[in-house]
Write a protein that holds these residues in place. Structure first.
Motif, PDB file in Angstrom:
ATOM      1  N   ALA A 161      11.407   9.160 -32.206  1.00  0.00           N
ATOM      2  CA  ALA A 161       9.940   8.544 -31.903  1.00  0.00           C
ATOM      3  C   ALA A 161       9.165   9.389 -30.753  1.00  0.00           C
ATOM      4  O   ALA A 161      10.284   9.616 -29.574  1.00  0.00           O
ATOM      5  N   THR A 162       7.810   8.972 -30.066  1.00  0.00           N
ATOM      6  CA  THR A 162       7.486   8.968 -29.425  1.00  0.00           C
ATOM      7  C   THR A 162       7.766   7.097 -28.504  1.00  0.00           C
ATOM      8  O   THR A 162       7.365   6.802 -30.205  1.00  0.00           O
ATOM      9  N   VAL A 163       7.591   6.971 -27.500  1.00  0.00           N
ATOM     10  CA  VAL A 163       8.640   5.424 -27.257  1.00  0.00           C
ATOM     11  C   VAL A 163       7.958   4.882 -26.242  1.00  0.00           C
ATOM     12  O   VAL A 163       8.226   5.255 -25.490  1.00  0.00           O
ATOM     13  N   TRP A 164       6.611   3.708 -26.444  1.00  0.00           N
ATOM     14  CA  TRP A 164       6.184   3.580 -24.883  1.00  0.00           C
ATOM     15  C   TRP A 164       7.247   2.382 -24.569  1.00  0.00           C
ATOM     16  O   TRP A 164       7.304   1.428 -25.539  1.00  0.00           O
ATOM     17  N   ALA A 223      15.896   7.119 -23.160  1.00  0.00           N
ATOM     18  CA  ALA A 223      14.630   7.938 -24.151  1.00  0.00           C
ATOM     19  C   ALA A 223      14.934   8.658 -24.608  1.00  0.00           C
ATOM     20  O   ALA A 223      14.916   9.201 -25.633  1.00  0.00           O
ATOM     21  N   THR A 224      13.925   9.461 -23.326  1.00  0.00           N
ATOM     22  CA  THR A 224      14.072  11.045 -23.913  1.00  0.00           C
ATOM     23  C   THR A 224      15.209  11.675 -23.309  1.00  0.00           C
ATOM     24  O   THR A 224      14.778  12.707 -24.067  1.00  0.00           O
ATOM     25  N   GLU A 225      16.130  11.757 -22.675  1.00  0.00           N
ATOM     26  CA  GLU A 225      17.055  12.511 -22.628  1.00  0.00           C
ATOM     27  C   GLU A 225      18.146  11.996 -24.452  1.00  0.00           C
ATOM     28  O   GLU A 225      18.428  12.712 -25.231  1.00  0.00           O
ATOM     29  N   ALA A 226      18.243  11.229 -24.867  1.00  0.00           N
ATOM     30  CA  ALA A 226      18.173  10.939 -26.273  1.00  0.00           C
ATOM     31  C   ALA A 226      17.768  11.653 -27.562  1.00  0.00           C
ATOM     32  O   ALA A 226      18.077  11.714 -28.505  1.00  0.00           O
ATOM     33  N   GLY A 227      16.668  11.386 -27.418  1.00  0.00           N
ATOM     34  CA  GLY A 227      15.455  12.179 -28.055  1.00  0.00           C
ATOM     35  C   GLY A 227      15.400  13.960 -27.882  1.00  0.00           C
ATOM     36  O   GLY A 227      14.007  14.857 -28.584  1.00  0.00           O
ATOM     37  N   ARG A 228      16.298  14.327 -26.914  1.00  0.00           N
ATOM     38  CA  ARG A 228      16.117  15.749 -26.658  1.00  0.00           C
ATOM     39  C   ARG A 228      16.415  16.846 -27.837  1.00  0.00           C
ATOM     40  O   ARG A 228      15.106  17.818 -27.965  1.00  0.00           O
ATOM     41  N   ASP A 229      17.090  16.128 -28.413  1.00  0.00           N
ATOM     42  CA  ASP A 229      16.837  17.629 -30.243  1.00  0.00           C
ATOM     43  C   ASP A 229      16.634  17.225 -31.053  1.00  0.00           C
ATOM     44  O   ASP A 229      15.865  17.712 -31.845  1.00  0.00           O
ATOM     45  N   SER A 230      15.858  15.552 -30.828  1.00  0.00           N
ATOM     46  CA  SER A 230      14.576  15.147 -31.991  1.00  0.00           C
ATOM     47  C   SER A 230      12.970  15.234 -32.063  1.00  0.00           C
ATOM     48  O   SER A 230      12.529  15.041 -32.797  1.00  0.00           O
ATOM     49  N   GLY A 231      13.565  15.781 -30.560  1.00  0.00           N
ATOM     50  CA  GLY A 231      11.738  15.252 -29.939  1.00  0.00           C
ATOM     51  C   GLY A 231      11.194  14.069 -30.158  1.00  0.00           C
ATOM     52  O   GLY A 231       9.826  14.131 -29.912  1.00  0.00           O
ATOM     53  N   GLY A 232      12.401  13.136 -29.965  1.00  0.00           N
ATOM     54  CA  GLY A 232      11.491  12.066 -29.297  1.00  0.00           C
ATOM     55  C   GLY A 232      11.509  11.468 -28.114  1.00  0.00           C
ATOM     56  O   GLY A 232      12.193  12.800 -27.403  1.00  0.00           O
ATOM     57  N   ARG A 233      10.550  10.898 -26.955  1.00  0.00           N
ATOM     58  CA  ARG A 233      10.398  10.952 -25.675  1.00  0.00           C
ATOM     59  C   ARG A 233       9.711   9.593 -25.457  1.00  0.00           C
ATOM     60  O   ARG A 233       9.737   8.540 -26.230  1.00  0.00           O
ATOM     61  N   GLU A 250      17.242   4.293 -29.067  1.00  0.00           N
ATOM     62  CA  GLU A 250      17.395   4.508 -30.978  1.00  0.00           C
ATOM     63  C   GLU A 250      16.384   5.582 -31.086  1.00  0.00           C
ATOM     64  O   GLU A 250      16.324   6.072 -32.285  1.00  0.00           O
ATOM     65  N   LEU A 251      14.542   4.607 -31.200  1.00  0.00           N
ATOM     66  CA  LEU A 251      13.752   4.813 -32.124  1.00  0.00           C
ATOM     67  C   LEU A 251      13.770   6.878 -31.279  1.00  0.00           C
ATOM     68  O   LEU A 251      13.391   7.142 -32.310  1.00  0.00           O
ATOM     69  N   ALA A 252      13.528   6.924 -29.885  1.00  0.00           N
ATOM     70  CA  ALA A 252      13.444   7.841 -29.212  1.00  0.00           C
ATOM     71  C   ALA A 252      14.620   9.180 -30.021  1.00  0.00           C
ATOM     72  O   ALA A 252      14.213  10.614 -30.901  1.00  0.00           O
ATOM     73  N   ARG A 253      15.760   8.750 -30.388  1.00  0.00           N
ATOM     74  CA  ARG A 253      17.114   9.397 -30.816  1.00  0.00           C
ATOM     75  C   ARG A 253      15.912  10.144 -32.226  1.00  0.00           C
ATOM     76  O   ARG A 253      16.773  11.508 -32.629  1.00  0.00           O
ATOM     77  N   ALA A 254      15.635   9.209 -32.843  1.00  0.00           N
ATOM     78  CA  ALA A 254      15.039   9.600 -34.178  1.00  0.00           C
ATOM     79  C   ALA A 254      14.323  10.114 -34.336  1.00  0.00           C
ATOM     80  O   ALA A 254      13.575  10.788 -35.563  1.00  0.00           O
ATOM     81  N   PRO A 266      17.040  -5.803 -10.272  1.00  0.00           N
ATOM     82  CA  PRO A 266      16.286  -5.230  -9.762  1.00  0.00           C
ATOM     83  C   PRO A 266      16.434  -3.522 -10.162  1.00  0.00           C
ATOM     84  O   PRO A 266      15.868  -2.516  -9.945  1.00  0.00           O
ATOM     85  N   THR A 267      17.645  -3.245 -11.026  1.00  0.00           N
ATOM     86  CA  THR A 267      18.683  -2.009 -10.959  1.00  0.00           C
ATOM     87  C   THR A 267      18.373  -1.251 -11.762  1.00  0.00           C
ATOM     88  O   THR A 267      18.593  -0.409 -12.629  1.00  0.00           O
ATOM     89  N   GLU A 268      17.864  -2.104 -13.075  1.00  0.00           N
ATOM     90  CA  GLU A 268      17.730  -2.204 -14.608  1.00  0.00           C
ATOM     91  C   GLU A 268      15.774  -1.760 -14.712  1.00  0.00           C
ATOM     92  O   GLU A 268      14.622  -2.989 -14.634  1.00  0.00           O
ATOM     93  N   THR A 269      15.521  -0.398 -14.454  1.00  0.00           N
ATOM     94  CA  THR A 269      14.219  -0.147 -14.438  1.00  0.00           C
ATOM     95  C   THR A 269      13.320  -0.120 -15.913  1.00  0.00           C
ATOM     96  O   THR A 269      14.354   0.931 -16.619  1.00  0.00           O
ATOM     97  N   ILE A 270      11.816  -0.120 -16.024  1.00  0.00           N
ATOM     98  CA  ILE A 270      11.531   0.588 -17.081  1.00  0.00           C
ATOM     99  C   ILE A 270      11.867   2.198 -17.275  1.00  0.00           C
ATOM    100  O   ILE A 270      11.177   2.817 -18.353  1.00  0.00           O
ATOM    101  N   GLU A 271      11.039   2.977 -16.289  1.00  0.00           N
ATOM    102  CA  GLU A 271      11.511   3.896 -16.089  1.00  0.00           C
ATOM    103  C   GLU A 271      12.580   4.318 -16.587  1.00  0.00           C
ATOM    104  O   GLU A 271      12.734   5.716 -17.041  1.00  0.00           O
ATOM    105  N   GLU A 272      14.149   3.764 -15.964  1.00  0.00           N
ATOM    106  CA  GLU A 272      15.103   4.249 -16.595  1.00  0.00           C
ATOM    107  C   GLU A 272      15.386   3.896 -17.933  1.00  0.00           C
ATOM    108  O   GLU A 272      15.381   5.424 -18.304  1.00  0.00           O
ATOM    109  N   THR A 273      14.798   3.229 -18.260  1.00  0.00           N
ATOM    110  CA  THR A 273      14.249   3.218 -19.600  1.00  0.00           C
ATOM    111  C   THR A 273      14.309   4.314 -20.467  1.00  0.00           C
ATOM    112  O   THR A 273      14.343   4.554 -21.695  1.00  0.00           O
ATOM    113  N   ALA A 274      12.784   4.911 -19.837  1.00  0.00           N
ATOM    114  CA  ALA A 274      12.381   5.563 -21.170  1.00  0.00           C
ATOM    115  C   ALA A 274      12.361   7.082 -20.544  1.00  0.00           C
ATOM    116  O   ALA A 274      13.110   8.343 -21.076  1.00  0.00           O
TER     117      ALA A 274
END
Length: 315
Positions: free
Chosen positions: A36-39, A68-78, A30-34, A57-65
């Motif tokens: 932000a660049t989110v670590w 986030a990048t997909e959610a921020g596609r229109d806002s510039g977030g990633r 949601e921060l990326a959707r708004a 194991p199937t829930e990974t930090i890479e998937e979260t990122a």
């Protein structure tokens, strides 16, 4: 012609510590959707093949990122993934050096670190609880927050309007009651005190520090491990516990964090203890189904009061 809309968090840098799943993942998205660049940090990594003691194991930090990048596609977030053990000061220090080198500071820190459920001996008294597991609960729920804040605050206080969100389970009022067992009680009360203390310590820098709790969270583990349901049929879990009807998705608290971060008057909340349901009434956001569950008011007034489950007037 209307001027182009500027996303509320465009140009802002956020760090969500503990973002592999659940509330942390939703906050990062949601921060990326708004805008932000989110670590996004965590210990379970698809790229490195590592799995935290949470054991999912199937829930990974890479998937979260990626989400986030997909959610921020229109806002510039990633989203930017970072594999970090927040109990290792050297790893946390190195992370902050990377953030500083890339952005010259930090605007938003969400301290959502936990992962201790598997070590909590619910219904056990102190002398019955495994000592090593109890101390691990405190390490995961308290030490990780302090280590992260120690190395992040020099970046956060450098910029005007920085926001630190300490995440816990329970409001100030609900945590006045004993949240058994003792180790869990301490781990969930500590972020409230950390937020209050850091609100005082950062006052001169104009940083806002709050403590935030979701309501009854329909996390991945809550759904499939405890209630054996999915998000699509979650209401079937009410057969096991009728009060589950007040539960909320992780997106709800994710929207709460994004609303706080985008509020130009966020300083009004400095030192406050907040809930997703309470903030929804202020900012007007909803959960994914359009409802706005006020879970902690319900829990205190209905569930803890021993009344029959009835969410009318609470969502």
């Amino acid at each position: 012609m209307n001027a182009p809309h500027t996303p509320p968090l465009a140009g802002r840098t956020a760090l969500v510590a503990g973002a592999t799943r659940g509330a942390g993942r939703a906050m990062a998205v949601e921060l990326a959707r708004a805008g932000a660049t989110v670590w996004a940090t965590g210990r379970t990594s698809r790229d490195r093949g590592t799995v935290s003691e949470v054991g999912r194991p199937t829930e990974t930090i890479e998937e979260t990122a990626e989400r986030a990048t997909e959610a921020g596609r229109d806002s510039g977030g990633r989203g930017i993934p970072a594999v970090v053990d927040h109990l290792d000061p050297a790893q946390v220090r190195a992370l902050m050096e990377r953030v500083d080198a890339a952005h010259g500071g930090l605007d938003i820190l969400v301290n959502d670190l936990w992962g201790g459920d598997r070590f909590v001996g619910f219904d056990k008294k102190l002398w019955e609880h495994d000592l090593d597991e109890g101390l691990r609960v405190l390490r995961l729920g308290i030490d990780s927050h302090l280590i992260t804040a120690r190395y992040a605050l020099p970046l956060l206080t450098r910029r005007a309007g920085g926001l630190l969100v300490e995440v816990t389970d329970g409001t100030e009022e609900s945590n006045r009651a004993y949240r058994e067992p003792l180790y869990y009680d301490l781990a969930k009360a500590a972020p409230l005190r950390i937020a209050r203390a850091l609100a005082e310590e950062t006052e001169e820098y104009g940083t806002t520090v709050v403590c935030l709790t979701p309501g009854w969270l329909r996390s991945e583990a809550m759904l499939d491990e405890h209630f054996e349901v999915t998000e699509e049929n979650w209401r079937e879990g009410c057969a096991k516990d009728p009060h589950f009807a007040i539960s909320e998705t992780p997106v709800f608290v994710g929207r709460a964090v994004a609303a706080l971060a985008g509020d130009p008057d966020v300083r009004r909340w400095n030192g406050c203890f907040l809930s997703s349901g309470g903030l929804a009434q202020v900012y007007g956001f909803t959960d994914v189904d359009g409802s706005a569950p006020d879970a902690w008011r319900y829990i205190l007034e209905v569930q803890f009061a021993g009344k029959p489950a009835d969410v009318a007037g609470y969502r």
